[in-house]
Structures are given as C-alpha cells and as structure tokens.
Design a protein around this motif. Sequence first.
Motif, PDB file in Angstrom:
ATOM      1  N   ILE A  84       3.993   8.959   1.934  1.00 33.32           N
ATOM      2  CA  ILE A  84       3.703   7.572   2.284  1.00 33.32           C
ATOM      3  C   ILE A  84       2.736   7.048   1.234  1.00 33.32           C
ATOM      4  CG2 ILE A  84       2.667   6.049   3.974  1.00 33.32           C
ATOM      5  CD1 ILE A  84       3.664   7.855   6.132  1.00 33.32           C
ATOM      6  N   THR A  85       3.156   6.013   0.523  1.00 36.31           N
ATOM      7  CA  THR A  85       2.404   5.500  -0.604  1.00 36.31           C
ATOM      8  C   THR A  85       1.972   4.073  -0.313  1.00 36.31           C
ATOM      9  OG1 THR A  85       3.899   6.811  -1.940  1.00 36.31           O
ATOM     10  CG2 THR A  85       2.475   5.307  -3.105  1.00 36.31           C
ATOM     11  N   SER A  86       0.778   3.739  -0.716  1.00 37.61           N
ATOM     12  CA  SER A  86       0.283   2.384  -0.495  1.00 37.61           C
ATOM     13  C   SER A  86       0.926   1.430  -1.490  1.00 37.61           C
ATOM     14  CB  SER A  86      -1.226   2.356  -0.652  1.00 37.61           C
ATOM     15  OG  SER A  86      -1.670   1.027  -0.643  1.00 37.61           O
ATOM     16  N   SER A  87       1.229   0.230  -1.053  1.00 34.89           N
ATOM     17  CA  SER A  87       1.734  -0.771  -1.976  1.00 34.89           C
ATOM     18  C   SER A  87       0.748  -1.926  -2.107  1.00 34.89           C
ATOM     19  CB  SER A  87       3.094  -1.286  -1.517  1.00 34.89           C
ATOM     20  OG  SER A  87       2.970  -1.968  -0.309  1.00 34.89           O
ATOM     21  N   LEU A  88      -0.429  -1.781  -1.516  1.00 32.10           N
ATOM     22  CA  LEU A  88      -1.412  -2.853  -1.535  1.00 32.10           C
ATOM     23  C   LEU A  88      -2.789  -2.272  -1.826  1.00 32.10           C
ATOM     24  CD1 LEU A  88      -0.498  -4.712   1.751  1.00 32.10           C
ATOM     25  CD2 LEU A  88      -0.199  -5.623  -0.527  1.00 32.10           C
ATOM     26  N   ALA A  89      -3.697  -3.134  -2.212  1.00 29.89           N
ATOM     27  CA  ALA A  89      -5.095  -2.734  -2.258  1.00 29.89           C
ATOM     28  C   ALA A  89      -5.711  -3.146  -0.943  1.00 29.89           C
ATOM     29  CB  ALA A  89      -5.803  -3.415  -3.422  1.00 29.89           C
ATOM     30  N   GLY A  90      -6.182  -2.190  -0.197  1.00 31.93           N
ATOM     31  CA  GLY A  90      -6.740  -2.545   1.103  1.00 31.93           C
ATOM     32  C   GLY A  90      -7.239  -1.348   1.857  1.00 31.93           C
ATOM     33  N   THR A  91      -7.392  -1.520   3.158  1.00 36.36           N
ATOM     34  CA  THR A  91      -7.915  -0.445   3.982  1.00 36.36           C
ATOM     35  C   THR A  91      -6.803   0.083   4.878  1.00 36.36           C
ATOM     36  OG1 THR A  91      -8.629  -2.110   5.559  1.00 36.36           O
ATOM     37  CG2 THR A  91     -10.270  -1.297   4.024  1.00 36.36           C
ATOM     38  N   ILE A  92      -6.894   1.370   5.188  1.00 40.60           N
ATOM     39  CA  ILE A  92      -5.871   1.992   6.015  1.00 40.60           C
ATOM     40  C   ILE A  92      -6.169   1.697   7.479  1.00 40.60           C
ATOM     41  CG2 ILE A  92      -4.859   4.193   6.698  1.00 40.60           C
ATOM     42  CD1 ILE A  92      -5.679   5.291   4.007  1.00 40.60           C
ATOM     43  N   THR A  93      -5.157   1.320   8.207  1.00 45.83           N
ATOM     44  CA  THR A  93      -5.309   1.240   9.654  1.00 45.83           C
ATOM     45  C   THR A  93      -4.250   2.112  10.279  1.00 45.83           C
ATOM     46  OG1 THR A  93      -3.958  -0.736   9.628  1.00 45.83           O
ATOM     47  CG2 THR A  93      -6.316  -1.054   9.858  1.00 45.83           C
ATOM     48  N   ARG A  94      -4.562   2.606  11.442  1.00 45.23           N
ATOM     49  CA  ARG A  94      -3.676   3.580  12.052  1.00 45.23           C
ATOM     50  C   ARG A  94      -3.493   3.200  13.513  1.00 45.23           C
ATOM     51  NH1 ARG A  94      -4.602   8.942  14.585  1.00 45.23           N
ATOM     52  NH2 ARG A  94      -6.608   8.057  15.059  1.00 45.23           N
TER      53      ARG A  94
END
Lengths: 353, 270
Positions: A84-94
């Motif tokens: 699972i790869t991020s496509s944005l600059a930001g914070t992780i939420t779960r």
Amino acid sequence: MPITIHPPKPPRPLISDNLPSDDSDSDSDTSIGGVDLGLPPKKRLTQFTSSPYTGIVTPGEIITPDPQWMRGHGTYIPPQTTDITSSLAGTITRTNKLISVRPLRARYTPEVGDLVVGRIVEVQAKRWRVDVGSTQLASLPLSAINLPGGILRKRTETDELQIRTFFAEGDLLVAEVQQLFQDGGAVLHTRSLKYGKLRNGAFVAVSGMGGGGGVVRSRRQAWTMEGANGAGQIDVCLGVNGYVWISKHVETPAELEGGGKTAAGITNMEENVSATMYSSQNDKVDTETMREIARLRGVITALVENGLRVDEEMLNRGYHEAVEMAMVDWNGPDDIYLGGERGEMLAAALTGK
Amino acid sequence: MPLDTSTYSLALLRVDGRRWNELRRLHAQIRTQAAADGSSYLEMGHTKVMCVVTGPSEPGPRRGGGIGGGAGGQSKDAEVVVNIVIAGFSSVDRKRRGRGDKRTQEMQSTVANALAASLHTHLFPHSQINVSLHVLSQDGSLLAALINAATLACVDAGIPMTDYVAACTAGSTSTYAANDESADPLLDLNHQEEQELPSLTVATLGDSDRVVVLVCESRVQISRLEGMLAVGVDGCKQVRELLDRVVREKGQRMILEGTVEKGTGLNDLD
C-alpha cells in the motif's frame, strides 16, 4: 594552501534531520564513484524506518507491504505488489483495517448532507451549475428548490421558462448536498427554509476541508450571533466547502409571528415561501451591523492566515477578542482591520500563547 | 563565447567549481501563494522557477495556448494543461518570447506529459488541472527545474500521484566533434556548460529507474549516452530526496503548529 570550496548551505531545516539518505551536499571524495547501477531501489517503509518526520507520508512512500490492510483514499497499490503506497503528502488515518491518507491540503470533496455555500456560474434549461469549490461544478436541479407559492407545488414549464428569476449567474446560495455521482459530482437541494439565496452580507472564501486550517465539519454550521457596538444580530453560515457567508439576521415570517405557532410546519410553509425569497435586493443594513460583519470577516481571515480552524467556538471567541482589542486600542475606524500584526495578536490570544 | 573546457582535465573541477557528479544548490519552497490550490518556488543554482497549480477544477471555456496532456475536457480523466511564461529579464539577453514560441510550447507539452504520467488523473473525470509556470531566472537545466517545480506544486495541491517526477540534466565533458574517448559524464549543467557541451534532460518516477522524460537536443556520441543517462538517473534520485525533504518539513511544521491533526502511525495499529 589548498583551496577548499564549500557548497552553499541550504537554509537550516526546522527539524533536526537524520534522514537515512545519502547526503548529496557532501563534498567528500568518497562519493567520487557516484553512480551505482544494478542496485535495487531502496524501499522506504514508514513502518520500519525511524524517520524524524513521524506521521507524514509523501507520494510514492510505501505505507505497509502487509496485505491484511485495505487501501483507502490517498493510496494506491502498484501492479504486481501488495504494497500500500501513499499517493499524497499527508497524514495516515486508519479506520479498522482501512488505511487512508488525509492530504495536507486539497480541494473540497462533497459528501451527502454537507452544508455548502455556492455561487451560480451557469444556468441551463432545467438546472443550475454551482461553484462549490470542488473539483467539479455541483448541479442544482430546478426540482430541488422551493418554488414560490407552495413548497409541494409541481414544477411546471412556466418555471422552466423563468428559471433566471430564481437564481441567475453570480447569485450566492446556501444548500445541502443531496446526492453524489460516481465521478464525484454533487447534486444540491435547497428544500428547506434554512437554505436559499443569500443577501444582506459578505462572502469570504477560505480553504475548506482537507487540512490546513479552514472550515471543519461540525455540529452546527450556521448560527446567529449578537453583534457588539450596537449592531443587530448577525447570521454566520460556514459552508463545509470553505465558503462563508456573514449577513444581517433577517427575521423569518414564522419568527415574526412570535411564539404563537409552534415550529413552521409543512402546512404553513406555503405562505412563508414568498416572492421575496428569490429577491436579489438587499434590505437596509445599518452601519453598525455592516461594521460588525466586516469585523467578523476579519476574524475569519485572521484565523485562516494563522492556520487555525474555523468553527463556531473559535469564531465566537475570536469575535469577542477582536471587539475587546478594538476597545483597548482605539485608533479610529481602522479597528476593524485584523490583518498582519493585529491578526497575529488575535491568534496568539486565542491559542493562549 | 566558447567555453574553455580544457581546464576540466587538469583539476577535474568544472567552471563553477563542482565535481562531475555534484548537483547545484537546490532550494525549494511549497505553499508560496495562499490563494492558489498549490504553489511552489524552486531554485536549481541560478535557475529560478515559480509554479502555481489550479484545480482539479471544471474546465473553463476552451482557449488556445495550453497543451493538453490528457484527452479532451469531457473525457474520463483530468486534463493537465501547462502554461509556461518566460520572463523577459530571466536570461542575459532580453529576448521577447511570445505565446506561440515553439520552444516554450514544446516544454509545455513535455511537462504536461510528464505530470500526466504520474498524476492519478482518472480520479478526477471531466476536470482540468492547470499548471502555470513562471521562469524568473535562467541558468541552464530549465526544463528540469520546470518539471521539479510542477511536481512540488502538484504535491502541495493534494493531487494524488504515483510518485514524484524528479528531473535533472546530464552532459559530457567533451563535444561531439572532439572525439575524445575519455570524456566524463557531468551532472546538472549550468547555462555555460549547456551552451558548449552535449546534454540531455532526464526525469524519473520517484527513485525507481523508470524514465518518464528524456530530451536530448544536441549531437552526442552513442557510446557516451549510456554514461550520461546513468548519471542523470542517479541525479534524479538525489533531486527526489531533496524535494521530498521540502514536503516533509512543511508537513512537519504544519503538524507542530497544529494546523493538521497528527496521523496514526502504523506502529500503533493493532
């Protein structure tokens, strides 16, 4: 004496960084061999590296290779992998097993039930196209507004012909998101007396959802507050999309009748939906109210400039603070101005620093 | 003005004192304009570029000038429209460049295609991403600086993308005509070197070896190309790291200031 050439220093980073990256600025001779080919690209794993930038992911960063998680907004899975790869600059939420990345800043994404303030940009045969600060224009069908002369009246061809008498290009309105399309387009409705055309006030656009301060979804988005310095009541309507409307409070016919009748029910709504509902003519707004509207507007821009969230509580506190600030240092009509230093003072007072 | 490249072999130092594999100072900022959806400012040496991203938003009335990276406005994907303005004062000789300048148009379409390759445009149907680039100062590697600035601005705008598109230039110490077998590859050329030596611009997707842009406008011996490309790709990885650091610092600052809520680390999952 040997000459040494120092590379120019980049500005000091805010955070002491010990990123596990090869220092490209180093002038050492050890790196003269430079290019290394054939090595597989380093995998950057948030989970395992002790990056000083906790909580932030950037595009292309692998969040987890573990296939037990589900991929949410702001992430993607490159083909032939389970990363699972991020496509944005930001914070992780779960949310349980769903991993999504909340961007540091992005455009407003509509959700059903959102209260939004919008501006008509286009009039079509049976609907309006409304700018709500989203990636697409929202649409407001003719059938989704309160037609004058009875709320439950059927839409007729006459209404279609005089569509511009309800809303024309450039009109501001407050509405609710009724429905979403698959592609992210929104359909609005104004089928409530709370919604409709906006008059008697000022418009402010701040950044909406998606972080970076701005308006946050909250329990109450529209309320009436008392104006200071002899002004009347002021309505504030915080659209979730970051568009804000501040206006003089106008008594609705139901309120004017006093507490005699309880709650404008659907039966007596009919007379309330009067022709004035779609009037583009402002009522008379006295100077005191205008000044306080301007002050509120200043409070909102000051909140946004200083990266604070905009909601009812903050705005109420900010407004009282601003009124007090104006009383303490009285320097003529400039006391409404809340930019620059005054804005910072206000923000400092609010954050208690 | 011919460049005296012969001194390179003496000290292995280039005209500005760099070694062959060194980048110039790369300085960047994001969120330079509060009103824009995304914005950035980037310096690669003395090449200075400003970028503003608007959108994804409803495409306005069709105008000429912009070159589309995707298909039409009503397609399934967002369209990337790039517009480059080169300031008259940006280079040594004041040159008037109109809207229809062919070099500018080519750069526009190159940047648009590079971005369209990385951005997840399928998430924003029927919309348009407007990238407006302003060149304030030119000192070589212009296309690379434009691509880097556009990438940063898109990150700032919160547009989902596969990875950063990082670009840089690579050259060779000897001209085509010199037929010099022991030519070294060079990284990140400045204007003077770009005038004199064969060079290419390369952009990669993140720190993978996937090349998304490769532009070479000069004559270069085929045997040297591989070395130049390898150096260029390596430089792109360095550039990506620097761009990433800019974004992380900004994000960290926003968390410290409380503008953005702190996210959940995956460590405290389960």
